[in-house]
Design a protein around this motif. Structure first.
Motif, mmCIF file in Angstrom:
data_model
loop_
_atom_site.group_PDB
_atom_site.id
_atom_site.type_symbol
_atom_site.label_atom_id
_atom_site.label_comp_id
_atom_site.label_asym_id
_atom_site.label_seq_id
_atom_site.Cartn_x
_atom_site.Cartn_y
_atom_site.Cartn_z
ATOM 1 N N ASN A 64 19.392 9.646 4.921
ATOM 2 C CA ASN A 64 19.610 11.084 5.086
ATOM 3 C C ASN A 64 18.971 11.824 3.913
ATOM 4 O OD1 ASN A 64 21.634 11.322 2.875
ATOM 5 N ND2 ASN A 64 22.913 10.073 4.248
ATOM 6 N N ASP A 65 18.867 13.126 4.039
ATOM 7 C CA ASP A 65 18.137 13.930 3.051
ATOM 8 C C ASP A 65 18.717 13.802 1.639
ATOM 9 O OD1 ASP A 65 16.455 14.754 5.027
ATOM 10 O OD2 ASP A 65 17.424 16.703 5.348
ATOM 11 N N LEU A 66 20.063 13.772 1.535
ATOM 12 C CA LEU A 66 20.698 13.694 0.212
ATOM 13 C C LEU A 66 20.358 12.376 -0.486
ATOM 14 C CD1 LEU A 66 24.228 15.201 0.951
ATOM 15 C CD2 LEU A 66 22.438 16.231 -0.453
ATOM 16 N N ASN A 67 20.389 11.287 0.267
ATOM 17 C CA ASN A 67 20.091 9.978 -0.317
ATOM 18 C C ASN A 67 18.604 9.831 -0.649
ATOM 19 O OD1 ASN A 67 22.732 9.148 -0.306
ATOM 20 N ND2 ASN A 67 22.586 8.013 1.609
ATOM 21 N N ILE A 68 17.756 10.377 0.200
ATOM 22 C CA ILE A 68 16.310 10.333 -0.076
ATOM 23 C C ILE A 68 16.001 11.115 -1.351
ATOM 24 C CG2 ILE A 68 14.053 11.179 0.744
ATOM 25 C CD1 ILE A 68 15.031 10.463 3.604
ATOM 26 N N LYS A 69 16.629 12.282 -1.482
ATOM 27 C CA LYS A 69 16.423 13.117 -2.670
ATOM 28 C C LYS A 69 16.906 12.407 -3.941
ATOM 29 C CE LYS A 69 17.416 17.727 -4.484
ATOM 30 N NZ LYS A 69 18.185 18.992 -4.286
ATOM 31 N N ALA A 70 18.020 11.662 -3.819
ATOM 32 C CA ALA A 70 18.587 10.961 -4.980
ATOM 33 C C ALA A 70 17.646 9.891 -5.524
ATOM 34 C CB ALA A 70 19.929 10.330 -4.604
ATOM 35 N N LEU A 71 16.778 9.349 -4.673
ATOM 36 C CA LEU A 71 15.849 8.305 -5.109
ATOM 37 C C LEU A 71 14.549 8.874 -5.691
ATOM 38 C CD1 LEU A 71 16.160 5.598 -2.300
ATOM 39 C CD2 LEU A 71 17.043 5.492 -4.633
ATOM 40 N N SER A 72 14.414 10.180 -5.637
ATOM 41 C CA SER A 72 13.169 10.808 -6.132
ATOM 42 C C SER A 72 13.089 10.741 -7.659
ATOM 43 C CB SER A 72 13.112 12.261 -5.682
ATOM 44 O OG SER A 72 13.072 12.308 -4.265
ATOM 45 N N ALA B 153 13.844 1.575 0.888
ATOM 46 C CA ALA B 153 14.775 1.309 -0.222
ATOM 47 C C ALA B 153 16.221 1.530 0.210
ATOM 48 C CB ALA B 153 14.434 2.210 -1.405
ATOM 49 N N LEU B 154 16.464 2.619 0.945
ATOM 50 C CA LEU B 154 17.832 2.912 1.403
ATOM 51 C C LEU B 154 18.347 1.839 2.363
ATOM 52 C CD1 LEU B 154 17.584 6.776 1.885
ATOM 53 C CD2 LEU B 154 18.954 5.573 0.174
ATOM 54 N N LYS B 155 17.471 1.386 3.236
ATOM 55 C CA LYS B 155 17.877 0.330 4.174
ATOM 56 C C LYS B 155 18.186 -0.972 3.435
ATOM 57 C CE LYS B 155 15.551 2.271 8.213
ATOM 58 N NZ LYS B 155 14.365 2.227 9.101
ATOM 59 N N GLY C 48 0.789 -1.224 0.000
ATOM 60 C CA GLY C 48 0.000 0.000 0.000
ATOM 61 C C GLY C 48 0.823 1.278 0.000
ATOM 62 N N LEU C 49 2.141 1.131 0.072
ATOM 63 C CA LEU C 49 3.018 2.297 0.201
ATOM 64 C C LEU C 49 3.412 2.842 -1.178
ATOM 65 C CD1 LEU C 49 4.391 3.940 2.476
ATOM 66 C CD2 LEU C 49 6.389 2.446 2.217
ATOM 67 N N GLU C 50 3.173 4.131 -1.392
ATOM 68 C CA GLU C 50 3.524 4.768 -2.667
ATOM 69 C C GLU C 50 5.009 5.104 -2.697
ATOM 70 O OE1 GLU C 50 1.634 5.282 -5.348
ATOM 71 O OE2 GLU C 50 -0.016 4.234 -4.346
ATOM 72 N N TRP C 51 5.648 4.953 -3.878
ATOM 73 C CA TRP C 51 7.082 5.209 -4.036
ATOM 74 C C TRP C 51 7.434 6.662 -3.713
ATOM 75 C CZ3 TRP C 51 11.628 3.080 -3.996
ATOM 76 C CH2 TRP C 51 12.727 3.750 -4.519
ATOM 77 N N ASP C 52 6.503 7.575 -3.982
ATOM 78 C CA ASP C 52 6.789 8.994 -3.787
ATOM 79 C C ASP C 52 6.922 9.401 -2.323
ATOM 80 O OD1 ASP C 52 6.768 9.394 -6.474
ATOM 81 O OD2 ASP C 52 4.677 10.029 -6.580
ATOM 82 N N THR C 53 6.606 8.503 -1.411
ATOM 83 C CA THR C 53 6.660 8.857 0.018
ATOM 84 C C THR C 53 8.072 8.713 0.586
ATOM 85 O OG1 THR C 53 6.160 6.601 0.712
ATOM 86 C CG2 THR C 53 4.291 8.079 0.330
#
Length: 637
Positions: A629-637, A553-555, A541-546
């Motif tokens: 972290n914020d940089l890695n989360i942003k990279a997956l956007s 994904a990072l974990k 139920g989890l959307e990729w954009d969240t």
């Protein structure tokens, strides 16, 4: 002609005399492949050469060649060489904005051979190339711009020129000397900017002779060249070895786009039924994925049969040179049965007559070599580099050891040296250093780089390896791109990088970094589609954009890295102190277009480090070891 040091022209003329009626080139331009004999090729080569003489081409002129693989590529190069000019072969993957302009301007090319598909690139930059006098277009066009002429018209000029001056091409070509340049071959390398590698006629003919001390090619052999012709690996291991042996060379049908041409490869294999293929690790991995995907689609029983047959072959074959020893011989009848009912069908995809691959490029791991050996089409890995024209060593049917990069060619001197240039004993890692007639003349207009690479006639390859007790060469990474830990210990990153990428479907590219830092860090280009699928399977139920999806994904990426540490399934494969402690996820894929991988699919380490300098710096700041972290989360956007 010096019988001991022939030019490419001498070699071609000898082959035409010996194998006049043999097919030399195979090309499919309509519904099937048609052959062109050695004698017919000579006529076409002379027409191109005469057309160039009519244009005013002089010995030493540089003529660039930008095209997909085809008859006109090979005949075109031979035509260029017959005038005493120098061919500058260019990759069709180059972008016109910088890479193409640099090579054409740096080489001082006066003429350009170009295919119809690539013509738009030249048209965009022609005003920035004042030295160019003529552009020869291999395919007929509806209209031509200034400076452009069709290959067909050039050859008509050549016919007329030969009627007036029938001995003109022979007279010019006979004056060519073994040490005259044949190619300026540009390499993007993995650590530096492009250099123009100067390769002579004798570099090529010597490396053909050297290669044939290891590999057997017979007149009945056919090759389908699926690698770009601009690289000297395709020159030597593709058409020049085959030409020397009276064998024949086929090229892939050119599509309207690069994707269409790629799709033609499996079709062309079945049509031409090649005896040999050239490969690089990236291509070998794709072949394997395709085979396994096909097997998996046929159900669990076929899967079980295939995997059982593979395991049995692995244990029987061992490292190739020692196969079937002792009680393993008892498996032979069963292995023949597996071959008849299964592996023979797998080989049909390659045209049914394929005897083996010749592998070059980056390191090919032993497991991949064992796989192809098991299914009955060995991939004999070799090693070389463009500066050595390129073949230095290779495995082959009569002498091979899986896991190695083969036995050095002859005649050629090879040694392993430490950082001070002292020769090291067997089984000791160091820089691979060679000396022989295959060593390049130098880098074009770059005396400094030439002096650093060739010292006292020895070519310092920049690659790290060792020779075993049997004289086989093992290449283990880059000697010059060693990482340095804070205590001064040096280590090669390649093995870790390749293992991380090869063993995880969630990771596409890996670049380790350590420049005397407290710990190793890593840049990872993830496979976003695989990660999206993993997140969906974890929480449908989890959307990729969240943000929550990105954290999962990072974990998962961190888990893949941790598998090499204590308690992981790859524990002990590498010393833990060399494994990455901090991870930066990169959002943009590495590609030839952005210059982060080269034409051999190798990561250009220097460019990656420069582009992501800020990310690397951030990996040594407080809290950087937490992958979420914020940089890695942003990279997956």
């Amino acid at each position: 002609m010096d019988n001991n040091r022939p030019t490419i022209i001498d070699a071609f003329n000898i082959c035409v005399e010996k194998y006049a009626a043999n097919p030399f080139l195979w090309e499919k331009t309509s519904d099937k492949y048609f052959p062109t004999t050695y004698q017919e090729c000579k006529v076409l080569v002379h027409q191109i050469a005469a057309g160039l003489l009519q244009l005013g081409v002089e010995p030493g002129d540089k003529i660039a060649l930008l095209s997909e693989g085809r008859n006109a590529w090979i005949i075109g190069e031979l035509g260029i060489l017959h005038t005493g000019a120098i061919n500058v072969p260019l990759s069709i993957k180059l972008e016109e904005s910088n890479d193409l302009i640099f090579r054409l301007a740096h080489s001082e090319s006066k003429y350009i051979f170009v295919s119809g598909n690539q013509l738009k690139k030249i048209r965009k930059i022609i005003t920035s190339l004042p030295l160019v006098q003529k552009v020869i277009v291999l395919d007929e066009q509806q209209s031509y711009e200034p400076l452009e002429v069709s290959l067909k018209e050039l050859m008509e000029w050549g016919k007329t020129y030969l009627e007036k001056y029938p001995d003109s091409v022979e007279q010019v070509s006979q004056r060519i000397q073994p040490d005259d340049l044949a190619n300026i071959s540009y390499t993007s390398g993995t650590t530096a900017d492009p250099k123009g590698i100067m390769l002579t006629h004798r570099n090529y003919t010597a490396n053909v002779e050297q290669s044939l001390t290891r590999i057997d090619v017979f007149p009945y052999h056919r090759i389908l060249i699926i690698l770009p012709l601009d690289h000297c690996f395709a020159h030597v291991a593709g058409f020049y070895i085959f030409m020397h042996s009276g064998a024949s060379v086929g090229t892939v049908s050119v599509g309207k786009t690069a994707i269409e041409t790629l799709k033609n490869i499996p079709v062309n294999m079945k049509e031409l039924k090649p005896s040999l293929l050239l490969s690089v690790p990236a291509l070998a991995k794709n072949f394997r994925k395709s085979i396994e995907s096909n097997i998996n689609s046929q159900g669990k029983f076929v899967q079980w049969m295939f995997n059982t047959g593979l395991k049995m072959n692995y244990s029987y074959n061992k490292e190739g040179h020692n196969k079937g020893r002792g009680l393993q011989i008892l498996k032979k009848p069963l292995l023949k049965l597996f071959d008849v009912i299964l592996f023979k069908k797998v080989r049909q995809a390659f045209g049914s007559e394929l005897e083996f691959f010749v592998g070059g490029g980056a390191l090919l791991d032993i497991e991949l070599q064992r796989f192809f050996y098991a299914i009955g089409i060995p991939m004999y890995q070799g090693y070389g580099l463009s500066e050595a024209t390129p073949v230095i060593s290779t495995n082959a049917e009569r002498r091979h050891k899986l896991g190695s990069s083969g036995y050095p060619v002859e005649p050629m001197d090879i040694k392993i040296c430490d950082e001070e240039g002292r020769e090291l004993p067997k089984n000791t890692k160091g820089e691979i250093v060679i000396r022989g007639e295959n060593v390049m003349a130098g880098y074009y207009k770059n005396e400094k780089a030439t002096a650093e690479t060739i010292r006292d006639g020895w070519l310092y390859t920049g690659d790290m390896g060792y020779l075993d007790d049997d004289g086989f060469l093992y290449v283990v990474g880059r000697f010059k791109s060693l990482l340095i830990s804070s205590d001064g210990e040096k280590y090669s990153p390649e093995g870790i990088e390749e293992s991380l990428a090869d063993n995880s479907k969630f990771i596409d590219y890996v670049v380790l970094y350590n420049n005397q830092n407290p710990y190793t860090s890593v840049l990872i280009v993830p496979n976003k589609e695989a990660l999206k699928a993993f997140v969906k399977s974890t929480d449908p139920g989890l959307e990729w954009d969240t943000v929550e999806a990105k954290k999962i994904a990072l974990k998962k990426i961190q888990h893949e890295v941790d598998e090499y540490k204590k308690g992981g399934k790859h524990e002990g494969l590498f010393p833990e102190r060399w494994l990455p402690a901090a991870v930066a996820v990169i959002g943009e894929p590495f590609s030839e277009k952005n210059g982060l991988i080269n034409s051999s699919m190798k990561v250009v380490r220097g460019k990656v480090e420069k582009l992501y300098e800020d990310r690397l710096t951030a990996l040594y700041e407080p809290g950087a070891k937490d992958i979420v972290n914020d940089l890695n989360i942003k990279a997956l956007s």
